[in-house]
Design a protein around this motif. Structure first.
Motif, short mmCIF file in Angstrom:
data_model
loop_
_atom_site.label_atom_id
_atom_site.label_comp_id
_atom_site.label_asym_id
_atom_site.label_seq_id
_atom_site.Cartn_x
_atom_site.Cartn_y
_atom_site.Cartn_z
N ASP A 142 0.83 -1.21 0.00
CA ASP A 142 0.00 0.00 0.00
C ASP A 142 0.86 1.26 0.00
OD1 ASP A 142 -2.19 -1.64 0.02
OD2 ASP A 142 -2.68 -1.33 2.13
N ALA A 143 2.06 1.15 0.59
CA ALA A 143 2.97 2.30 0.65
C ALA A 143 3.88 2.36 -0.58
CB ALA A 143 3.81 2.21 1.92
N GLY A 144 3.67 1.44 -1.53
CA GLY A 144 4.42 1.47 -2.76
C GLY A 144 5.68 0.61 -2.78
N GLY A 145 5.87 -0.19 -1.76
CA GLY A 145 7.04 -1.06 -1.70
C GLY A 145 6.65 -2.51 -1.89
N GLU A 146 7.64 -3.37 -1.69
CA GLU A 146 7.36 -4.80 -1.81
C GLU A 146 8.16 -5.55 -0.74
OE1 GLU A 146 7.97 -8.57 -4.85
OE2 GLU A 146 8.47 -6.56 -5.55
N LEU A 147 7.46 -6.40 0.01
CA LEU A 147 8.13 -7.21 1.03
C LEU A 147 8.86 -8.35 0.33
CD1 LEU A 147 8.70 -7.79 3.99
CD2 LEU A 147 6.56 -9.06 4.10
N LYS A 148 10.19 -8.32 0.36
CA LYS A 148 11.01 -9.29 -0.36
C LYS A 148 11.34 -10.50 0.50
CE LYS A 148 12.09 -6.83 -4.15
NZ LYS A 148 11.85 -7.22 -5.51
N ASN A 149 11.57 -10.25 1.79
CA ASN A 149 12.03 -11.35 2.63
C ASN A 149 11.67 -11.08 4.08
OD1 ASN A 149 13.26 -13.78 3.18
ND2 ASN A 149 15.27 -12.87 3.48
N VAL A 150 11.26 -12.13 4.77
CA VAL A 150 10.98 -12.05 6.20
C VAL A 150 11.88 -13.06 6.90
CG1 VAL A 150 9.26 -12.38 8.02
CG2 VAL A 150 8.58 -11.37 5.84
N ASN A 151 12.73 -12.55 7.77
CA ASN A 151 13.54 -13.42 8.61
C ASN A 151 12.76 -13.67 9.90
OD1 ASN A 151 15.95 -13.33 6.89
ND2 ASN A 151 16.03 -11.19 7.49
N LEU A 152 12.83 -14.88 10.40
CA LEU A 152 12.15 -15.20 11.65
C LEU A 152 13.16 -15.27 12.78
CD1 LEU A 152 9.64 -17.97 10.50
CD2 LEU A 152 9.18 -15.54 10.88
N ALA A 153 12.80 -14.69 13.91
CA ALA A 153 13.65 -14.76 15.09
C ALA A 153 12.77 -15.08 16.29
CB ALA A 153 14.38 -13.44 15.30
N GLN A 154 13.38 -15.49 17.36
CA GLN A 154 12.63 -15.81 18.57
C GLN A 154 12.99 -14.81 19.66
OE1 GLN A 154 11.64 -19.94 19.41
NE2 GLN A 154 12.64 -19.73 21.38
N MET A 155 12.00 -14.40 20.44
CA MET A 155 12.21 -13.43 21.49
C MET A 155 13.11 -13.99 22.60
SD MET A 155 8.38 -11.85 22.02
CE MET A 155 7.58 -10.94 20.70
N THR A 156 13.82 -13.07 23.23
CA THR A 156 14.55 -13.43 24.44
C THR A 156 13.54 -13.59 25.58
OG1 THR A 156 14.79 -11.14 25.15
CG2 THR A 156 16.52 -12.01 23.70
N ASP A 157 13.97 -14.14 26.69
CA ASP A 157 13.07 -14.30 27.84
C ASP A 157 12.47 -12.96 28.27
OD1 ASP A 157 13.51 -16.99 27.86
OD2 ASP A 157 14.98 -16.95 29.49
#
Length: 93
Positions: free
Chosen positions: A62-77
């Motif tokens: 919607d803002a005119g960009g493109e999501l190319k990649n999503v890295n997944l991470a896990q939260m710290t405690d």
């Protein structure tokens, strides 16, 4: 931008405010966006994860960009404690 408004499907708060989005990189060359989605734990339902990624992708589009990649991470405690505290306050009933 619009990415800050993307809300969690089950919590009445934005993913950014929940600490779930970080390391947002924008490449002006191709208007591509790479970001990290930080999960409380990797075992969250696939449907919830996909919903969040799709919502982020749509807001970037919607803002005119493109999501190319999503890295997944896990939260710290510590991040997880903060997340669950917010979840308890803002859970959609």
């Amino acid at each position: 931008g619009s990415i800050n408004k993307v809300e969690h499907p089950e919590i009445a708060m934005s993913l950014v405010d929940l600490g779930m989005v970080r390391d947002i990189e924008f490449d002006p060359q191709d208007e591509g966006v790479i970001l990290t989605l930080v999960l409380p734990f990797f075992g969250i339902p696939q449907a919830v994860r996909d919903y969040m990624i799709n919502s982020l992708a749509q807001s970037i589009k919607d803002a005119g960009g493109e999501l190319k990649n999503v890295n997944l991470a896990q939260m710290t405690d510590e991040e997880r404690r903060s997340f669950f505290q917010k979840e308890n306050e803002k859970w959609r009933t």
